[in-house]
Scaffold this motif. Structure first.
Motif, PDB file in Angstrom:
ATOM      1  N   HIS B  53      13.560  -5.061 -39.854  1.00 39.72           N
ATOM      2  CA  HIS B  53      12.924  -5.573 -38.602  1.00 39.72           C
ATOM      3  C   HIS B  53      13.425  -5.894 -37.461  1.00 39.72           C
ATOM      4  CE1 HIS B  53       9.624  -8.190 -36.703  1.00 39.72           C
ATOM      5  NE2 HIS B  53       9.679  -7.226 -36.125  1.00 39.72           N
ATOM      6  N   TYR B  72      12.499 -14.732 -41.490  1.00 36.54           N
ATOM      7  CA  TYR B  72      12.110 -14.816 -39.943  1.00 36.54           C
ATOM      8  C   TYR B  72      10.756 -14.487 -39.776  1.00 36.54           C
ATOM      9  CZ  TYR B  72      13.383 -14.441 -34.940  1.00 36.54           C
ATOM     10  OH  TYR B  72      13.609 -14.581 -33.656  1.00 36.54           O
ATOM     11  N   HIS B  73      10.055 -13.380 -40.152  1.00 36.32           N
ATOM     12  CA  HIS B  73       8.804 -12.754 -39.967  1.00 36.32           C
ATOM     13  C   HIS B  73       8.160 -12.595 -41.171  1.00 36.32           C
ATOM     14  CE1 HIS B  73      11.005 -11.996 -36.163  1.00 36.32           C
ATOM     15  NE2 HIS B  73      10.090 -12.295 -35.799  1.00 36.32           N
ATOM     16  N   GLY B  74       8.553 -12.853 -42.418  1.00 35.87           N
ATOM     17  CA  GLY B  74       8.007 -12.781 -43.635  1.00 35.87           C
ATOM     18  C   GLY B  74       7.657 -11.446 -44.169  1.00 35.87           C
ATOM     19  N   PHE B  88       0.726  -9.093 -39.887  1.00 36.30           N
ATOM     20  CA  PHE B  88       0.185  -8.363 -38.714  1.00 36.30           C
ATOM     21  C   PHE B  88       0.348  -6.872 -38.441  1.00 36.30           C
ATOM     22  CE2 PHE B  88       2.228 -12.573 -37.792  1.00 36.30           C
ATOM     23  CZ  PHE B  88       1.206 -13.256 -37.743  1.00 36.30           C
ATOM     24  N   THR B  91      -3.017  -5.045 -36.916  1.00 40.32           N
ATOM     25  CA  THR B  91      -3.093  -5.291 -35.545  1.00 40.32           C
ATOM     26  C   THR B  91      -1.860  -4.797 -34.495  1.00 40.32           C
ATOM     27  OG1 THR B  91      -2.602  -7.679 -35.751  1.00 40.32           O
ATOM     28  CG2 THR B  91      -4.656  -7.173 -35.601  1.00 40.32           C
ATOM     29  N   ASP B  92      -0.745  -5.129 -35.090  1.00 42.04           N
ATOM     30  CA  ASP B  92       0.499  -5.141 -34.339  1.00 42.04           C
ATOM     31  C   ASP B  92       1.556  -4.173 -34.563  1.00 42.04           C
ATOM     32  OD1 ASP B  92       0.352  -7.572 -32.461  1.00 42.04           O
ATOM     33  OD2 ASP B  92      -0.544  -8.054 -34.143  1.00 42.04           O
ATOM     34  N   PHE B  93       1.555  -3.685 -35.755  1.00 44.06           N
ATOM     35  CA  PHE B  93       2.566  -2.658 -35.917  1.00 44.06           C
ATOM     36  C   PHE B  93       1.525  -1.052 -36.692  1.00 44.06           C
ATOM     37  CE2 PHE B  93       4.822  -6.248 -36.556  1.00 44.06           C
ATOM     38  CZ  PHE B  93       6.198  -6.091 -35.968  1.00 44.06           C
ATOM     39  N   GLN B  94       0.752  -1.332 -37.226  1.00 49.90           N
ATOM     40  CA  GLN B  94       0.166  -0.111 -37.778  1.00 49.90           C
ATOM     41  C   GLN B  94       1.035   0.880 -38.450  1.00 49.90           C
ATOM     42  OE1 GLN B  94      -2.292   0.939 -34.445  1.00 49.90           O
ATOM     43  NE2 GLN B  94      -3.920  -0.592 -34.625  1.00 49.90           N
ATOM     44  N   LEU B  95       1.880   0.265 -39.305  1.00 58.98           N
ATOM     45  CA  LEU B  95       2.757   1.287 -39.913  1.00 58.98           C
ATOM     46  C   LEU B  95       2.001   1.855 -41.116  1.00 58.98           C
ATOM     47  CD1 LEU B  95       6.101  -0.931 -39.738  1.00 58.98           C
ATOM     48  CD2 LEU B  95       5.699   1.187 -38.579  1.00 58.98           C
TER      49      LEU B  95
END
Lengths: 329, 217
Positions: B53, B72-74, B88, B91-95
């Motif tokens: 990431h 860092y971001h889990g 997230f 909401t924020d990646f939608q991978l």
């Protein structure tokens, strides 16, 4: 899918984060050229002086009876500075023909910064915290909204509103940006009590944590529309930087010994809290510094991470510019 | 093999025992590349120890036990290196699955010589047996089986000069310095690979399956 896989040319090549060549180019074309935050001049000192060391350049700004002036030492070479202010915030750049004015460089946040800077009173001593990481890793970190729960689970994370999808607003304009995060109810209540006790001077009625970033290495944080903390990230080496910041806790009541004692106590608490947050950021910035040389891909950027790519694009544009023509004279 | 090409070289990392339990991990660094070997649900796998990431080192400690989760971001990764815990994401990646696969950890190589675990940065290249030579590979493998029990230095002889007068045989294999007292003790001293800090040095002392006193009459 809201994630963005950056394309070549849309982000800085990884080696810019650890090579001498990368830093040398930044010294010439970023720090030797852009408007840079110098500090807040102490109104009580005359003449007053601000100094800064960035990427091997030594900046000195003086205020005397003739006004503001400054010089940049690049090795043995001394280059005059243009110095300008945005409210109480002093900026300088190596004198050159062309380029943006300070107001243009700060656009569209010059007015907001000037308003916030009114609160640059009651200063605490400046603080510098060294990081074993490239300066840009710190900039990326400060524009990252995602790491609160993992890196700051007991500090910043509970201090801001838990529904951050609704209560964190971020504006982007080129590489400059402004994010405004509503404080958690408990935090806002704490500030309200502090306000009742101290009668804080406020630049705005906003129970928020505000964070304005100005390219390349300055950001101004504000809490509750009162406290302001200018930050600047100074490159020291390809893998080393210093985060410099200064707390201002403006109050309208600082007359009696009791008021001064309370102000000292509150400021000490805020200094300790801010230092704690930065000391939580330091290990992850250093982990990125250690990890980046070992990665093969280009990462991915979420919906709230676009500011990082804005920063990369601005750096790339700055590095691509031709050498500055220095003014004759 | 030259110092200039460490990516294709194998380096001793640990024994199988060090990775025996789920989530056990051991890390090292080769040149500029952090590596991790980890037991994930019973599979021992090796990756570059860097989150895909935002590039943080995932496990900072030389060894330990815990999920393969970036501090860092889990982001959390599975045995294929694919991010499975992604805060997230809705909401924020939608991978989707394909997007996650694009962000799989960069693989590294892992090989065993008996009970000894070696790692390499490159995913392709000479086998461990080719690097060591078949004779040395076979001997090291056999020794690792003959000395399966970890021992304290005091049990195997303090250092290599314990005053007993008994000779230690010494030889080297990859980044390993091997000292052997036949039938009694095996000592493995792993030097940090090029670019790795001294904290990645490892020393292990090993005993036979049964000491003389434990052997049945």
């Amino acid at each position: 899918m809201t994630a963005l896989f950056p394309e070549a040319g849309g982000f800085l090549p990884h080696q810019h984060f650890w090579t001498e060549e990368g830093l040398a180019l930044e010294r010439e074309r970023v720090f030797g050229r852009c408007w840079l935050y110098m500090g807040v001049l102490d109104a009580s000192a005359s003449p007053a002086e601000l100094t800064a060391d960035m990427a091997g350049l030594r900046f000195t700004v003086r205020r005397d009876t003739a006004g503001l002036s400054g010089v940049c030492l690049d090795g043995a070479q001394a280059r005059p500075l243009e110095v300008d202010r945005c409210g109480a915030l002093v900026f300088a750049r190596v004198a050159q023909d062309g380029g943006p004015t300070l107001a243009e460089h700060l656009h569209p946040y010059a007015e907001r910064l000037a308003t916030m800077s009114v609160n640059c009173v009651n200063p605490e001593p400046p603080v510098g915290i060294p990081f074993q990481a490239n300066w840009k890793a710190l900039i990326e970190n400060t524009m990252d909204d995602f790491h609160g729960s993992t890196v700051h689970p007991e500090t910043i994370h509970p201090a801001v509103h838990p529904d951050w999808q609704s209560h964190l607003k971020t504006e982007r304009f080129g590489a400059n940006s402004d994010s405004c995060w509503r404080l958690a109810d408990g935090t806002a209540g704490w500030w309200a009590k502090l306000d009742a006790k101290m009668r804080l001077a406020k630049f705005a009625e906003e129970a928020t944590y505000r964070h304005i970033f100005i390219f390349p290495n300055f950001y101004l944080a504000g809490f509750y529309g009162a406290t302001v903390i200018p930050h600047r990230v100074d490159p020291v080496a390809p893998d080393a930087a210093v985060l410099r910041w200064q707390l201002f806790l403006p109050t309208t009541q600082l007359e009696t010994p009791r008021e001064r004692a309370f102000h000292r106590s509150a400021a000490a608490y805020l200094l300790e809290s801010a230092t704690g947050v930065i000391n939580e950021d330091r290990p992850v910035c250093e982990a990125v510094q250690q990890g980046r040389p070992g990665i093969l891909g280009n990462g991915v950027y979420g919906r709230r991470e676009r500011r990082i790519l804005d920063f990369h694009v601005a750096i790339l544009a700055q590095l691509a510019e031709s050498p500055v023509m220095e003014p004759c004279g | 093999m030259t110092e200039a090409m460490p990516d294709t070289r194998w380096f001793y990392l640990c024994t199988e025992d060090d990775l025996a339990v789920p989530n056990a991990f051991v890390t090292t660094r080769v040149g500029a590349v952090p590596l991790v070997a980890q037991n994930l649900k019973g599979r021992v796998v090796a990756f570059r120890n860097v989150c895909t990431h935002r590039f943080a080192v995932i496990h900072d400690d030389p060894s330990g036990c815990g999920p393969l989760r970036c501090p860092y971001h889990g982001w959390t990764f599975d045995a294929e290196g694919v991010p499975v815990g992604l805060p997230f994401n809705p909401t924020d990646f939608q991978l989707n699955a394909e997007g996650r696969r694009r962000l799989a950890l960069n693989p590294a190589s892992l090989a065993r010589c008996g009970r000894l675990v070696f790692v390499r940065v490159a995913t392709e290249g000479p086998s461990l047996e080719e690097q060591l030579g078949s004779g040395l590979f076979a001997r090291l493998s056999a020794l690792s089986e003959d000395f399966p029990r970890s021992g304290e230095p005091g049990e195997t002889g303090d250092g290599l000069d314990d005053g007993s007068g008994e000779a230690w045989e010494r030889f080297e294999a990859a980044n390993l310095r091997v000292a052997l007292r036949p039938g009694q003790a095996l000592r493995l001293e792993a030097l940090p690979p090029p670019g790795a800090a001294e904290r990645f040095a490892r020393t292990g002392n090993f005993l036979p399956a049964h000491t003389d006193t434990e052997r049945p009459a």
